[in-house]
Design a protein around this motif. Structure first.
Motif, mmCIF file in Angstrom:
data_model
loop_
_atom_site.group_PDB
_atom_site.id
_atom_site.type_symbol
_atom_site.label_atom_id
_atom_site.label_comp_id
_atom_site.label_asym_id
_atom_site.label_seq_id
_atom_site.Cartn_x
_atom_site.Cartn_y
_atom_site.Cartn_z
ATOM 1 N N ARG A 74 25.759 80.069 -53.971
ATOM 2 C CA ARG A 74 26.295 81.409 -54.176
ATOM 3 C C ARG A 74 25.878 82.431 -53.113
ATOM 4 O O ARG A 74 26.523 83.473 -52.982
ATOM 5 C CB ARG A 74 25.859 81.921 -55.555
ATOM 6 N N PHE A 75 24.813 82.153 -52.371
ATOM 7 C CA PHE A 75 24.306 83.181 -51.459
ATOM 8 C C PHE A 75 24.253 82.715 -50.011
ATOM 9 O O PHE A 75 23.502 83.265 -49.207
ATOM 10 C CB PHE A 75 22.921 83.659 -51.921
ATOM 11 N N SER A 76 25.021 81.706 -49.672
ATOM 12 C CA SER A 76 25.217 81.343 -48.271
ATOM 13 C C SER A 76 26.459 82.070 -47.758
ATOM 14 O O SER A 76 27.447 82.205 -48.482
ATOM 15 C CB SER A 76 25.410 79.831 -48.132
ATOM 16 N N HIS A 77 26.387 82.548 -46.529
ATOM 17 C CA HIS A 77 27.525 83.235 -45.908
ATOM 18 C C HIS A 77 27.934 84.472 -46.707
ATOM 19 O O HIS A 77 29.112 84.694 -46.976
ATOM 20 C CB HIS A 77 28.705 82.280 -45.736
ATOM 21 N N VAL A 78 26.942 85.246 -47.122
ATOM 22 C CA VAL A 78 27.194 86.526 -47.773
ATOM 23 C C VAL A 78 26.512 87.614 -46.958
ATOM 24 O O VAL A 78 25.823 87.345 -45.976
ATOM 25 C CB VAL A 78 26.664 86.526 -49.229
ATOM 26 N N SER A 79 26.693 88.855 -47.375
ATOM 27 C CA SER A 79 26.071 89.961 -46.654
ATOM 28 C C SER A 79 24.555 89.888 -46.779
ATOM 29 O O SER A 79 24.025 89.286 -47.726
ATOM 30 C CB SER A 79 26.567 91.292 -47.202
#
Length: 443
Positions: A74-79
């Motif tokens: 869920r938190f790869s390639h996020v801001s």
């Protein structure tokens, strides 16, 4: 299409190699500790260390299941802001799991006592630091900063060398002292990880992590229980049919394959961020990415197997002592086990990236009776060699099942209208309709 193909060819990036190198470093330090313990303590203390290490690996696997895997999905390639919020919550939960696990291990001390307590008590005391240190590693990988993960593992490695070296140099090394030096150095690395990330864990927000990912966690926990339970039940069944010598041969061969096993097990987690990024480009890129991942790991497993088969007897006996002859007899069928693990990695990672919470638990549960049945049948026919070969064949069949399920997940549902199929195809690049992948929920 040409752009997608070009990207697919570059799917297995240098950063993935850095991630695998980080896992190799972690496995090397773990194996080095086992070797030191084996050389410095008697066989009873070594058995106690094996029990403590097994307990640690079970708790660590649980922590990765509820902390690291959702973070990578869920938190790869996020801001950066979104990643920092997720990292604070996830590391806070890892800290709580460490505290809770440590308390349980200490509370159960009257049940084991003796040499086992000598290993388990320091493990319990430093378990929060051990799990937090592991959580930082995958937080850095999710942030696409594998270099920081390697630096953190180097801090732990240097701490181990200094601490364990001091205990050995004291002239009277004890199991408690060795485990304390190993675990305390992990706590130091956990503090350094917080400084590297410029973040503090948020244990009070751990409940928010569980609530936010309640759609993932039940399926992940089913898989965790199937992995742990299936393997242990299979070994118990083989031991019942073939006796303790067969289990000893299997365990000895696992020591030889230890470095490869750690890299393959961690490869699932290391590869998830890359697969998530590939899915955001297109389904074709995801397919090519996970295929490249499986191919690379399968080649690695095959090369490692060849090295074990040509390992000189002198080196084998130096590593395993009198158990080498039994291990050598099952090295070839053991290669089937790890080849199957390598071959299935891409499909497992692909389903994680898709957020598919239905197929993965189903495959894990199907593999439990298959693994037990093949292992026992092989053991009845051909002894220890047959038992290991049966486990290997079950893994290869499992790899085929994983690949089939991943490809099925990529196909659009048959009940879609042509307009819906065209819309999904234009948005995914290859027609993934109904995928449960989504961006991190707002908090």
């Amino acid at each position: 299409m040409e752009t997608t193909i070009r990207r697919s060819r570059l799917a297995f990036t240098p950063k993935t190699a850095w991630g695998l190198a980080d896992q190799a470093l972690a496995s090397a330090t773990s194996i080095a500790l086992t070797v030191v313990v084996a050389r410095e303590v008697d066989i009873v203390a070594l058995g106690a260390f094996a029990i403590a290490n097994t307990l640690y690996m079970i708790i660590l696997s649980f922590s990765r299941t509820v902390v690291s895997e959702p973070l990578l999905v869920r938190f790869s390639h996020v801001s950066e802001g979104e990643h920092r919020r997720g990292t604070r919550q996830s590391t806070g939960l890892a800290l709580l799991i460490g505290v809770g696990g440590g308390v349980l291990l200490l509370a159960a001390r009257p049940l084991y006592g003796g040499p086992v307590a000598e290993a388990v008590v320091p493990l319990a005391i430093f378990l929060p630091g051990l799990l937090l240190k592991d959580a930082w590693r995958f937080a850095f990988i999710a942030a696409d900063r594998p270099g920081q993960a390697i630096v953190n593992d180097l801090v732990w490695a240097v701490g181990q060398v200094a601490g364990v070296g001091w205990v050995v140099a004291s002239g009277r090394p004890t199991l408690s002292g060795l485990v304390t030096a190993w675990a305390a150095s992990a706590a130091v690395a956990a503090l350094v990880g917080s400084a590297q990330a410029r973040l503090l864990p948020a244990p009070l927000k751990a409940r928010g992590w569980i609530v936010s990912h309640r759609d993932l966690l039940p399926a992940y926990l089913v898989e965790f229980l199937a992995r742990i339970g299936g393997r242990n039940l299979a070994l118990l069944a083989i031991g019942g049919v073939n006796g303790l010598p067969a289990l000893g041969a299997i365990r000895a061969a696992e020591v030889v394959y230890g470095p490869l096993n750690v890299v393959l097990q961690a490869g699932n987690l290391v590869a998830i961020p890359q697969a998530v990024g590939a899915l955001k480009r297109s389904a074709a890129t995801l397919r090519a990415t996970v295929t490249a991942q499986s191919a690379a790991l399968t080649v690695m497993a095959a090369c490692y197997a060849v090295l074990t088969l040509i390992l000189p007897d002198g080196l084998g006996r130096a590593l395993l002592g009198g158990s080498w002859d039994q291990a050598r007899a099952v090295l070839l069928p053991t290669a089937l086990i790890y080849t199957g693990v390598a071959a299935m990695t891409g499909a497992v990672v692909g389903l994680r990236a898709l957020g598919d919470n239905r197929r993965s638990p189903a495959v894990r549960l199907l593999l439990v009776p298959l693994t037990i049945g093949c292992g026992v049948a092989g053991g009845q026919l051909y002894g220890a060699v047959g038992a290991v070969a049966g486990l290997g064949l079950a893994n290869l069949a499992g790899a085929a099942l994983w690949i089939w399920q991943f490809r099925s997940a990529l196909r659009p549902p048959t009940d879609q209208s042509p307009e819906e199929t065209r819309w999904n195809s234009s948005n995914t690049g290859d027609g993934i309709a109904g995928s449960s992948f989504r961006s991190p929920p707002s908090r």
